[in-house]
Enzyme design. Sequence first.
Site, mmCIF file in Angstrom:
data_model
loop_
_atom_site.group_PDB
_atom_site.id
_atom_site.type_symbol
_atom_site.label_atom_id
_atom_site.label_comp_id
_atom_site.label_asym_id
_atom_site.label_seq_id
_atom_site.Cartn_x
_atom_site.Cartn_y
_atom_site.Cartn_z
ATOM 1 N N GLU A 156 43.620 50.380 49.505
ATOM 2 C CA GLU A 156 42.732 51.474 49.110
ATOM 3 C C GLU A 156 41.279 51.115 49.399
ATOM 4 O O GLU A 156 40.508 51.953 49.892
ATOM 5 C CB GLU A 156 42.906 51.799 47.632
ATOM 6 C CG GLU A 156 42.048 52.989 47.188
ATOM 7 C CD GLU A 156 41.976 53.148 45.686
ATOM 8 O OE1 GLU A 156 42.084 54.286 45.210
ATOM 9 O OE2 GLU A 156 41.776 52.127 44.985
ATOM 10 N N TRP B 259 47.023 58.142 46.012
ATOM 11 C CA TRP B 259 46.317 59.423 46.096
ATOM 12 C C TRP B 259 47.231 60.595 46.447
ATOM 13 O O TRP B 259 46.746 61.710 46.674
ATOM 14 C CB TRP B 259 45.196 59.322 47.134
ATOM 15 C CG TRP B 259 44.019 58.530 46.676
ATOM 16 C CD1 TRP B 259 43.849 57.178 46.725
ATOM 17 C CD2 TRP B 259 42.827 59.051 46.083
ATOM 18 N NE1 TRP B 259 42.643 56.812 46.211
ATOM 19 C CE2 TRP B 259 41.979 57.949 45.814
ATOM 20 C CE3 TRP B 259 42.378 60.330 45.768
ATOM 21 C CZ2 TRP B 259 40.729 58.096 45.233
ATOM 22 C CZ3 TRP B 259 41.122 60.481 45.196
ATOM 23 C CH2 TRP B 259 40.314 59.374 44.936
ATOM 24 N N TYR C 261 35.288 59.175 48.293
ATOM 25 C CA TYR C 261 34.541 57.914 48.362
ATOM 26 C C TYR C 261 34.159 57.452 49.763
ATOM 27 O O TYR C 261 32.990 57.161 50.033
ATOM 28 C CB TYR C 261 35.335 56.809 47.660
ATOM 29 C CG TYR C 261 35.574 57.080 46.200
ATOM 30 C CD1 TYR C 261 34.580 56.852 45.252
ATOM 31 C CD2 TYR C 261 36.800 57.579 45.763
ATOM 32 C CE1 TYR C 261 34.789 57.114 43.917
ATOM 33 C CE2 TYR C 261 37.019 57.846 44.411
ATOM 34 C CZ TYR C 261 36.016 57.613 43.497
ATOM 35 O OH TYR C 261 36.225 57.881 42.170
ATOM 36 N N ARG D 212 15.764 45.605 44.704
ATOM 37 C CA ARG D 212 16.432 46.289 43.591
ATOM 38 C C ARG D 212 17.052 47.605 44.042
ATOM 39 O O ARG D 212 17.355 48.470 43.226
ATOM 40 C CB ARG D 212 15.419 46.513 42.459
ATOM 41 C CG ARG D 212 14.912 45.210 41.840
ATOM 42 C CD ARG D 212 14.016 45.457 40.640
ATOM 43 N NE ARG D 212 12.699 45.966 41.036
ATOM 44 C CZ ARG D 212 11.629 45.189 41.212
ATOM 45 N NH1 ARG D 212 11.723 43.871 41.049
ATOM 46 N NH2 ARG D 212 10.463 45.707 41.545
ATOM 47 N N CYS E 209 35.044 59.250 40.220
ATOM 48 C CA CYS E 209 34.985 58.669 38.871
ATOM 49 C C CYS E 209 34.094 57.437 38.881
ATOM 50 O O CYS E 209 33.234 57.283 38.015
ATOM 51 C CB CYS E 209 36.382 58.313 38.385
ATOM 52 S SG CYS E 209 37.464 59.755 38.159
ATOM 53 N N ARG F 210 31.789 57.187 35.606
ATOM 54 C CA ARG F 210 31.528 58.315 34.703
ATOM 55 C C ARG F 210 32.752 58.657 33.864
ATOM 56 O O ARG F 210 32.642 59.120 32.724
ATOM 57 C CB ARG F 210 31.103 59.550 35.495
ATOM 58 C CG ARG F 210 32.208 60.075 36.410
ATOM 59 C CD ARG F 210 32.038 61.511 36.851
ATOM 60 N NE ARG F 210 33.181 61.919 37.650
ATOM 61 C CZ ARG F 210 34.248 62.547 37.169
ATOM 62 N NH1 ARG F 210 34.321 62.848 35.893
ATOM 63 N NH2 ARG F 210 35.249 62.872 37.957
ATOM 64 N N SER F 211 33.954 58.500 34.452
ATOM 65 C CA SER F 211 35.209 58.849 33.798
ATOM 66 C C SER F 211 36.195 57.727 34.048
ATOM 67 O O SER F 211 36.436 57.360 35.197
ATOM 68 C CB SER F 211 35.748 60.170 34.351
ATOM 69 O OG SER F 211 37.020 60.484 33.805
ATOM 70 N N ALA F 212 36.760 57.173 32.979
ATOM 71 C CA ALA F 212 37.549 55.955 33.118
ATOM 72 C C ALA F 212 38.889 56.083 32.406
ATOM 73 O O ALA F 212 38.961 56.048 31.165
ATOM 74 C CB ALA F 212 36.764 54.768 32.555
ATOM 75 N N ASP F 213 39.946 56.252 33.192
ATOM 76 C CA ASP F 213 41.326 56.244 32.695
ATOM 77 C C ASP F 213 41.678 54.785 32.428
ATOM 78 O O ASP F 213 42.019 54.036 33.336
ATOM 79 C CB ASP F 213 42.230 56.870 33.759
ATOM 80 C CG ASP F 213 43.712 56.803 33.423
ATOM 81 O OD1 ASP F 213 44.088 56.137 32.447
ATOM 82 O OD2 ASP F 213 44.509 57.406 34.175
ATOM 83 N N ASN G 71 40.174 49.671 39.317
ATOM 84 C CA ASN G 71 38.736 49.681 39.583
ATOM 85 C C ASN G 71 38.129 48.300 39.412
ATOM 86 O O ASN G 71 37.304 47.863 40.222
ATOM 87 C CB ASN G 71 38.020 50.670 38.655
ATOM 88 C CG ASN G 71 38.567 52.081 38.729
ATOM 89 O OD1 ASN G 71 38.746 52.735 37.701
ATOM 90 N ND2 ASN G 71 38.874 52.561 39.924
ATOM 91 N N HIS H 269 38.623 56.536 28.311
ATOM 92 C CA HIS H 269 39.661 57.216 27.546
ATOM 93 C C HIS H 269 41.049 56.658 27.822
ATOM 94 O O HIS H 269 41.325 56.112 28.900
ATOM 95 C CB HIS H 269 39.639 58.722 27.833
ATOM 96 C CG HIS H 269 39.617 59.063 29.290
ATOM 97 N ND1 HIS H 269 38.427 59.242 29.985
ATOM 98 C CD2 HIS H 269 40.617 59.241 30.197
ATOM 99 C CE1 HIS H 269 38.713 59.525 31.254
ATOM 100 N NE2 HIS H 269 40.027 59.524 31.411
ATOM 101 N N ILE H 270 41.903 56.851 26.842
ATOM 102 C CA ILE H 270 43.337 56.594 26.971
ATOM 103 C C ILE H 270 44.038 57.935 26.766
ATOM 104 O O ILE H 270 43.854 58.583 25.727
ATOM 105 C CB ILE H 270 43.821 55.569 25.925
ATOM 106 C CG1 ILE H 270 43.190 54.201 26.202
ATOM 107 C CG2 ILE H 270 45.345 55.468 25.936
ATOM 108 C CD1 ILE H 270 43.442 53.175 25.109
ATOM 109 N N TYR H 271 44.794 58.356 27.754
ATOM 110 C CA TYR H 271 45.529 59.620 27.629
ATOM 111 C C TYR H 271 46.549 59.515 26.491
ATOM 112 O O TYR H 271 47.126 58.447 26.237
ATOM 113 C CB TYR H 271 46.220 59.973 28.942
ATOM 114 C CG TYR H 271 45.278 60.539 29.977
ATOM 115 C CD1 TYR H 271 44.869 61.867 29.912
ATOM 116 C CD2 TYR H 271 44.779 59.748 31.000
ATOM 117 C CE1 TYR H 271 43.993 62.396 30.847
ATOM 118 C CE2 TYR H 271 43.895 60.265 31.942
ATOM 119 C CZ TYR H 271 43.506 61.598 31.861
ATOM 120 O OH TYR H 271 42.623 62.115 32.781
ATOM 121 N N ALA I 172 47.695 61.913 35.212
ATOM 122 C CA ALA I 172 47.208 63.246 34.874
ATOM 123 C C ALA I 172 46.424 63.793 36.064
ATOM 124 O O ALA I 172 45.409 63.204 36.458
ATOM 125 C CB ALA I 172 46.330 63.190 33.637
#
Length: 319
Positions: A62, A84, A148, A180, A201, A221-224, A232, A262-264, A318
């Site tokens: 990936e 994917w 990406y 920087r 994400c 921003r969003s983390a399964d 990741n 989050h955890i589903y 999901a």
Amino acid sequence: MQTNEFAYLELCKQVLSDGHQKGDRTGTGTHSLFGAQMRFNLQDGFPLLTTKKVNFKLIASELIWFIRGDTNIQFLLKHGNNIWNEWAFEKWVKSSEYTGSDMTDFGRRRLEDDDFDARYKEEMEYFKTRILEDDAFAEKYGDLGSVYGKQWRNWETSRGETIDQLKNVVESIKHNPNSRRHIVTAWNPEDVPSNMALPPCHAMFQFYVADNKLSCQLYQRSADLFLGVPFNIASYALLTHLIAHECGLEVGEFVHTLGDVHIYNNHVDQVQLQLSRKPYPLPSIKINDTFHSVFDLSIDDVELVNYQSHPGIKAPIAV
């Protein structure tokens, strides 16, 4: 216990104990917290989880896909990578050309209905075969839009120009290590609403050079936390190793900053099983002596050494 894996396991415990019950885009529901950070000292070992088996080859292929600037799952399928598939499959089954069984809400229904799951698997196998064997079909239904790889390697400006962010950053690390501005962003506000199968994400990452070591910080921003985050962590740790090698640096830290972590709700039992396990020592990464540039990377250039883990734990994606 290894410090690196401990950071992940402690975050799992925190989300389960303190997380807010929230609805989400998929309709599954989550335990959710906002704002968290994990730090992984890459000198201590490669942070691939050991409390469940994580497929390193999938992570490496990936990452190569991202680095190539590719956005079509055909490359992934040729390397046995199915990460994917669901997003491309969803595009196909929602199209006017699809004439098979009703696949509405397939992510949930396949878990609740064995007969439906069998039909889903048949349709998915047919879809994958078409992607691999029919280039025109792959071009139409295998491409995920400006995800990406497109943003990393071929960002389109309002003037019609393109920017190779990743190549620019590698050159900047080599020639101006104290900058920087070693930043790559995948979050393109113009493309997010209409031209991505899934908005990024892991949205932005930054490199940092100090004491002849290369560190990387990712903002996600969003983390399964159960399914996505282990991939990741390992993916950006591997990217840091590869760019450090190319730039003649040692590896430092990977810092993982998370927004909505989050955890589903349908992953809770799996997380609790994982938390009941004792971690093994972390593995290490070996990079081929002939490797010179991340942009010429092949799957054979990296090897995972001394990886010992507990068995894998399956859980639904999901979509």
